[in-house]
Design a protein around this motif. Structure first.
Motif, short mmCIF file in Angstrom:
data_model
loop_
_atom_site.label_atom_id
_atom_site.label_comp_id
_atom_site.label_asym_id
_atom_site.label_seq_id
_atom_site.Cartn_x
_atom_site.Cartn_y
_atom_site.Cartn_z
N PHE A 125 4.73 7.21 1.90
CA PHE A 125 5.10 5.97 2.57
C PHE A 125 4.60 4.77 1.79
N HIS A 148 0.84 -1.19 0.00
CA HIS A 148 0.00 0.00 0.00
C HIS A 148 0.88 1.25 0.00
N TRP A 181 -3.25 0.48 -3.46
CA TRP A 181 -2.42 -0.71 -3.27
C TRP A 181 -2.09 -1.38 -4.60
N ALA A 191 0.66 5.45 1.10
CA ALA A 191 -0.05 6.52 1.82
C ALA A 191 0.84 7.75 1.83
N TRP A 213 -4.56 7.54 2.55
CA TRP A 213 -4.33 6.32 1.77
C TRP A 213 -4.43 6.64 0.28
N GLN A 252 1.47 11.88 3.67
CA GLN A 252 1.21 12.73 4.83
C GLN A 252 1.79 14.10 4.55
N TYR A 303 -6.80 2.11 -6.68
CA TYR A 303 -6.40 3.46 -6.31
C TYR A 303 -7.54 4.20 -5.61
N ALA A 304 -7.17 5.05 -4.68
CA ALA A 304 -8.16 5.93 -4.06
C ALA A 304 -8.74 6.85 -5.12
N GLN A 305 -10.01 7.13 -4.97
CA GLN A 305 -10.73 7.94 -5.96
C GLN A 305 -10.01 9.26 -6.24
N GLY A 346 -2.61 14.62 8.63
CA GLY A 346 -2.81 13.20 8.90
C GLY A 346 -2.42 12.31 7.72
N LEU A 347 -2.62 11.02 7.93
CA LEU A 347 -2.30 10.04 6.89
C LEU A 347 -3.43 9.97 5.86
#
Lengths: 118, 108
Positions: free
Chosen positions: A95, A35, A50, A37, A47, A39, A60-62, A44-45
């Motif tokens: 990360f 994965h 993956w 992510a 995502w 920051q 993938y995140a939208q 904050g983190l």
């Protein structure tokens, strides 16, 4: 021991692309999803998505669809995350993290700072 | 999208118990993971699957998860526990991972 080692910091101009690498060692690379992510400084983190190192499948995140590409090279047990069309608000630590058990991230890379500035 | 809500900050005196909440709709039906992040460091997994501790994490760290709230409990808080803490779940409806906004734990 199990570890993820990421590439060094980079400075990029707006509109450029950046590729972050994540070298895995100490375990079977294809046994665990990787994965990504990020920051932003003081935030904050977040995502990003993956990759399944076994077959290259990705999710993938939208927010990053169309700008992010995750790949891997199993011969050198390394995962990559490329982010394109960089903007100033992409300035962040990026990360990689290994997924285990119940989807928790049990091993993290040390993070790589990407600075986007003209 | 699934949203995890954490208090921005929690303060506790040394030796006391800190409780950090992570709220979301029906979070009790999900597996919740918790990370500790000290300044300038990568996150560290401290609890997975609501209450399980990875090797090397002290028993002082425990967790619970029911209905709409998951809780990370740190007993006998020490100065070294001062850090940001994040909860994390997998949202099955979107097949995406979600992090809470993070809680800064201050040891008084």
């Amino acid at each position: 021991q199990v570890q993820l080692v990421q590439s060094g910091a980079e400075v990029k101009k707006p509109g450029a692309s950046v590729t972050v690498s994540c070298k895995a060692s100490g375990y079977t690379f294809t046994d665990h999803y990787m994965h990504w992510a990020r920051q932003a400084p003081g935030q904050g983190l977040e995502w990003m998505g993956w990759i399944n190192p076994n077959n290259g499948d990705t999710n993938y995140a939208q927010k990053f669809l169309g700008r992010v590409t995750m790949t891997r090279d199993t011969s050198i047990t390394t995962a990559y995350m490329e982010l394109s069309r960089l903007r100033s608000d992409d300035t962040a630590f990026y990360f990689c993290a290994r997924a285990a058990r119940k989807g928790d991230f049990d091993v993290w890379g040390q993070g790589m700072l990407v600075t986007v500035s003209s | 999208s699934y949203v995890l809500t954490q208090p921005p900050s929690v303060s506790v005196a040394p030796g006391k118990t800190a409780r950090i909440t992570c709220g979301a709709n029906n979070i009790g039906s999900k597996s919740v993971h918790w990370y500790q992040q000290r300044p300038g460091q990568a996150p560290l997994l401290v609890l997975y699957n609501d209450r399980d501790r990875p090797s090397g994490i002290p028993e002082r760290f425990s967790g619970s998860n029911s209905e709409n709230t998951a809780i990370l409990t740190i007993s006998g808080v020490e100065g070294g526990d001062e850090a940001d803490y994040y909860c994390h779940v997998w949202d099955s409806s979107s097949d995406h991972m979600v992090f809470g906004g993070g809680t800064k734990l201050t040891v008084l």
